[in-house]
Enzyme design. Structure first.
Site, PDB file in Angstrom:
ATOM      1  N   TYR A  66       0.835  -1.199   0.000  1.00  0.00           N
ATOM      2  CA  TYR A  66       0.000   0.000   0.000  1.00  0.00           C
ATOM      3  C   TYR A  66       0.868   1.247   0.000  1.00  0.00           C
ATOM      4  O   TYR A  66       2.009   1.243   0.486  1.00  0.00           O
ATOM      5  CB  TYR A  66      -0.875   0.049   1.258  1.00  0.00           C
ATOM      6  N   ASP A  80      -9.343   6.957  10.579  1.00  0.00           N
ATOM      7  CA  ASP A  80      -9.047   7.644   9.325  1.00  0.00           C
ATOM      8  C   ASP A  80      -9.803   8.973   9.307  1.00  0.00           C
ATOM      9  O   ASP A  80     -10.602   9.260  10.205  1.00  0.00           O
ATOM     10  CB  ASP A  80      -9.380   6.780   8.099  1.00  0.00           C
TER      11      ASP A  80
END
Length: 286
Positions: A66, A80
């Site tokens: 990622y 997040d």
């Protein structure tokens, strides 16, 4: 249609949304995906079509890579930037200190899964409990961070490259790095750039698949997910035993192999032990 299509998943789509749309595109209900991506994440999402769905189970353990953006100084309930802000703190972190803290998160580490996840506790998804305002104890799990590289650091944000084992939550990794720095942190962006054998360079934008009249052109053969393994061509007699599910003698070193018929059909993922080949999973048409 049978095969694997490497989708570049757009933001705000769930992995289930993608497979639901592609069922219509490919005209089959036999579709599965190789590793869930959060709605805010983009990037490599292998989708298995038709007989290729037999390979999904082998993809679950594939390494993933990622690129993520860590925002320092802010923590949220979802770990997040899409979540509710719980706390903000001042940030005073040098590049040298940041790199030093990253070292703590390389290799085998313990990670506590986030509440906003699909993991189940006593039959209930953690995310469903979290939406009701409940938090339950989660046991830490061992994961492995094979690579953790800082690609860019501004003092307030950092762009990271992470290659990791199955079960790793990048959101949680961002949060934990922020906590280790003493200022908190959360994930601002996430893009999966590889999954198993497949990279973002091979991925097809979902929009392209939805608009094309020939989606089959984007299907890859299922054996591509095993392309790191050696290839072996079976004799007609060995092929017959393979199709009947029987073992047979073969002069090969121990290990896993891709087995093919003489005319090039991918027959099975095979295992050789003590000069005997057996089927791990068959992929030939019945």
């Amino acid at each position: 249609m049978n095969g694997i299509v490497i989708v570049d998943k757009p933001q705000d789509w769930t992995s289930q949304d993608v497979t639901a749309r592609l069922r219509r595109v490919f005209g089959t209900r036999r579709i599965g995906h190789g590793g869930t991506l959060d709605p805010m994440a983009t990037g490599v999402l292998p989708v298995f079509v038709g007989r290729a769905t037999r390979g999904v189970e082998f993809f679950e353990h594939a390494e993933k890579t990622y690129e993520t953006v860590l925002r320092l100084g802010m923590t949220t309930d979802t770990e997040d930037v899409s979540g509710t802000v719980l706390e903000t703190r001042p940030v005073d972190v040098s590049a040298e200190r940041f790199e030093g803290v990253l070292q703590q998160f390389r290799g085998p580490i313990q990670q506590i899964p986030p509440m906003y996840s699909a993991l189940k506790v006593n039959g209930q998804k953690l995310c469903d409990l979290a939406r009701k305002g409940r938090e339950v104890e989660r046991q830490p799990r061992e994961i492995t961070i094979h690579e953790l590289t800082c690609l860019e650091f501004s003092g307030q944000t950092a762009r990271l490259r992470v290659r990791c084992s199955k079960g790793t939550y990048i959101r949680t990794l961002c949060k934990d790095i922020g906590e280790a720095l003493g200022c908190g942190g959360c994930m601002e962006a996430l893009r999966r750039v590889s999954a198993g054998e497949y990279t973002i360079d091979e991925a097809v934008p979902l929009e392209t698949l939805l608009e094309t009249e020939h989606p089959e052109e984007y299907l890859r053969d299922v054996d591509t997910m095993f392309r790191e393994l050696p290839k072996v061509t079976l004799t007609p007699n060995q092929e017959k035993r393979c199709r009947n599910g029987n073992t047979f003698s073969i002069s090969l070193d121990p290990g896993r192999y891709r087995a093919y018929s003489e005319d090039g059909e991918f027959l099975m993922l095979a295992l050789v032990e003590d000069g005997i080949m057996k089927t791990i999973k068959s992929f030939f048409a019945v």
